[in-house]
Write an enzyme that holds these catalytic residues in place. Structure first.
Site, short mmCIF file in Angstrom:
data_model
loop_
_atom_site.label_atom_id
_atom_site.label_comp_id
_atom_site.label_asym_id
_atom_site.label_seq_id
_atom_site.Cartn_x
_atom_site.Cartn_y
_atom_site.Cartn_z
N GLU A 210 0.80 -1.23 0.00
CA GLU A 210 0.00 0.00 0.00
C GLU A 210 0.84 1.28 0.00
O GLU A 210 0.65 2.16 0.83
CB GLU A 210 -1.00 -0.03 1.17
CG GLU A 210 -1.91 -1.26 1.08
CD GLU A 210 -2.90 -1.41 2.22
OE1 GLU A 210 -2.90 -0.58 3.14
OE2 GLU A 210 -3.68 -2.37 2.17
N ASN A 251 2.35 -4.80 -3.24
CA ASN A 251 0.94 -5.17 -3.10
C ASN A 251 0.11 -3.91 -2.82
O ASN A 251 0.55 -3.03 -2.08
CB ASN A 251 0.87 -6.13 -1.89
CG ASN A 251 -0.43 -6.88 -1.76
OD1 ASN A 251 -0.91 -7.47 -2.72
ND2 ASN A 251 -1.00 -6.88 -0.56
N HIS A 287 -9.99 -6.20 -2.86
CA HIS A 287 -11.10 -5.95 -1.92
C HIS A 287 -12.15 -5.17 -2.70
O HIS A 287 -12.09 -3.95 -2.81
CB HIS A 287 -10.61 -5.17 -0.70
CG HIS A 287 -9.64 -5.95 0.14
ND1 HIS A 287 -9.99 -7.13 0.77
CD2 HIS A 287 -8.34 -5.74 0.43
CE1 HIS A 287 -8.94 -7.60 1.44
NE2 HIS A 287 -7.92 -6.79 1.24
N GLU A 315 -5.83 -10.72 -2.04
CA GLU A 315 -6.69 -10.61 -0.85
C GLU A 315 -8.15 -10.52 -1.26
O GLU A 315 -8.92 -9.73 -0.73
CB GLU A 315 -6.30 -9.36 -0.03
CG GLU A 315 -4.83 -9.28 0.31
CD GLU A 315 -4.45 -8.08 1.17
OE1 GLU A 315 -5.35 -7.37 1.70
OE2 GLU A 315 -3.24 -7.82 1.31
N ASP A 317 -11.90 -10.40 -1.78
CA ASP A 317 -13.24 -10.55 -1.21
C ASP A 317 -14.13 -9.52 -1.89
O ASP A 317 -13.65 -8.49 -2.34
CB ASP A 317 -13.29 -10.46 0.33
CG ASP A 317 -12.59 -9.25 0.92
OD1 ASP A 317 -12.48 -8.20 0.25
OD2 ASP A 317 -12.16 -9.34 2.09
#
Ligand SMILES: *[C@@H]1O[C@H](CO)[C@@H](O)[C@H](O)[C@H]1NC(C)=O
Ligand SMILES: *[C@@H]1O[C@H](CO)[C@@H](O)[C@H](O)[C@H]1NC(C)=O
Ligand SMILES: *[C@@H]1O[C@H](CO)[C@@H](O)[C@H](O)[C@H]1NC(C)=O
Ligand SMILES: *[C@@H]1O[C@H](CO)[C@@H](O)[C@H](O)[C@H]1NC(C)=O
Length: 398
Positions: A210, A251, A287, A315, A317
């Site tokens: 990030e 990432n 996400h 990651e 979702d």
């Protein structure tokens, strides 16, 4: 019905199978001199003798839980998300950690251990800076060593996560008074120590997490404030020196489609490559929001691949408002969204795999961070496969 086993080492009775009796809840008394009540604990707990007078239901440590199986043979490969992915040269993974809700839950552990469903584990929290080096120079791997040992036991690859990140960063780092020399030494030492500790066990490392703002400028973290962009190179070089076999990733989130942030990430990758810095992959967290998955995700993966990057969805979702107005429609939309992401990875040769961020709606960070949202994963709260699961499977099935 009770299905128990005597555990040789600790001599306790444990149950890992549902029962219709009123079993003793966690942390409650289950024995001791004069005790006439129930002595069996609920699923996932065992009756631990504390002393002559008192026994109490405690969590079954996973080593004991596994005794009860039926854990899936690490060498077996039936149909599942990972076995389909593997046949395409990719993997399918999940995040997990050594906590009660994850590995400590027998149901969770049975599914997560299945090599047909998951070929990779990402420790969700236990390798982060606030856990591994909460005070300067003092390193703690208690939790991460356990999840790593568990994952290796079931033949999984492990995505290391995350070495340098502005969040879950102890205050001795974020509020220290550093200059470029001192902070560089701190970053190098942290990355070197942690990557060396896990050397040979991580197939990927999220080295930098990030780094960007939404507009593509660098996030104003303590690292950027003191070291500028160079902190990224410092971290990557230290990681490569410590664990030359691991693929090194940068990432981030909101970089799945083509936008200012993903362009900045891609440009950073190109600059690093051109400068000969060891970097291999771009991690797209994923996400996402159901019904709002970027339509140009495939185009984005393509341009990243063209620049020589390995790509991983790290990651995934896909959250929605809960409860949805129409469950059938919501399930169908979620399935479509998972299909979109899975297909983008499937058709991109350099996309090496997909990791979901927890796999069941029972265990997800979403409801605690996004009020009123949830149901973001392929398995529901009762560990039943949702239409989204079958959409991923259909898409990956060779
Ligand atoms: C594990 O999860 C299942 C499904 O939610 C639940 O029924 C069970 O009680 C959990 N076990 C423990 C020990 O938390
Ligand atoms: C999974 O979800 C639980 C909350 O239910 C959370 O405590 C845990 O940290 C999550 N694991 C990961 C790897 O994100
Ligand atoms: C950085 O800080 C250290 C420790 O306070 C000091 O010894 C060193 O001279 C400083 N370096 C620079 C370049 O200011
Ligand atoms: C719910 O959605 C399904 C699928 O889109 C649709 O067939 C059905 O009519 C909807 N039900 C209601 C009550 O709106």
């Amino acid at each position: 019905m009770r299905s128990n086993g005597i555990l040789s080492s600790v001599g306790v009775l444990a149950a890992c199978v549902a029962s219709t009796n009123a079993l003793v809840p966690l942390w409650s008394r289950c024995g001791g001199e004069g005790w006439t009540g129930e002595t069996e604990c609920v699923e996932g707990a065992y009756c631990k003798v504390l002393n002559q007078w008192w026994s109490s239901c405690e969590r079954v440590p996973v080593t004991e839980c596994t005794t009860f199986g039926p854990y899936v043979d690490p060498n077996s490969q039936t149909d599942g998300l990972n076995s389909f992915a593997v046949r395409r040269g990719k993997y399918f993974g999940t995040a997990g950690d050594w906590i009660y809700d994850d590995v400590m839950n027998c149901t969770w552990a049975r599914i997560a251990s299945d090599p047909s469903e998951f070929g990779s584990i990402t420790p969700g929290n236990s390798q982060k800076w606030d856990t591994t080096e909460s005070s300067q120079g003092s390193f703690n791997y208690a939790d991460s060593d356990q999840i790593v040992a568990w994952a290796l036991k079931y033949g999984k690859k492990i995505r290391g996560h995350a070495l340098v990140w502005h969040s879950q960063l102890p205050s001795w780092v974020s509020t220290g008074s550093w200059n470029a020399t001192t902070l560089k030494a701190v970053v190098e030492n942290h990355v070197t120590q942690v990557a060396t500790h896990f050397k040979g066990k991580m197939f990927h490392w999220d080295v930098v997490n990030e780094a960007f703002n939404e507009d593509g400028t660098f996030r104003d973290s303590i690292f950027y404030q003191i070291l500028g962009e160079s902190y990224i190179e410092i971290a990557l070089r230290a990681a490569a020196a410590a664990d030359p076999a691991a693929k090194l990733y940068i990432n981030d989130y909101n970089v799945e489609g083509v936008n200012a942030k993903s362009t900045a990430l891609l440009n950073l990758f190109k600059r690093l490559k051109a400068a000969g810095v060891p970097v291999h992959g771009l991690g797209l967290q994923g996400h996402l929001i159901s019904g709002q998955v970027p339509t140009d995700i495939e185009a984005n993966l393509n341009r990243m691949a063209a620049a020589g990057a390995e790509i991983a969805i790290t990651e995934l979702d896909i959250r929605m408002n809960v409860p949805p107005a129409n469950q059938t429609a919501a399930d169908a939309q979620l399935a479509k969204d998972y299909e979109t992401v899975t297909k983008a990875c499937k058709v991109t040769g350099r996309c090496v795999g997909i990791t979901v961020w927890n796999f069941t709606d029972k265990n997800s960070w979403v409801p605690s961070v996004f009020a009123g949202q949830g149901d973001a994963l392929p398995w529901d709260k009762n560990f039943q496969k949702k239409p989204a699961y079958y959409a991923i499977a259909r898409t990956l099935k060779p």
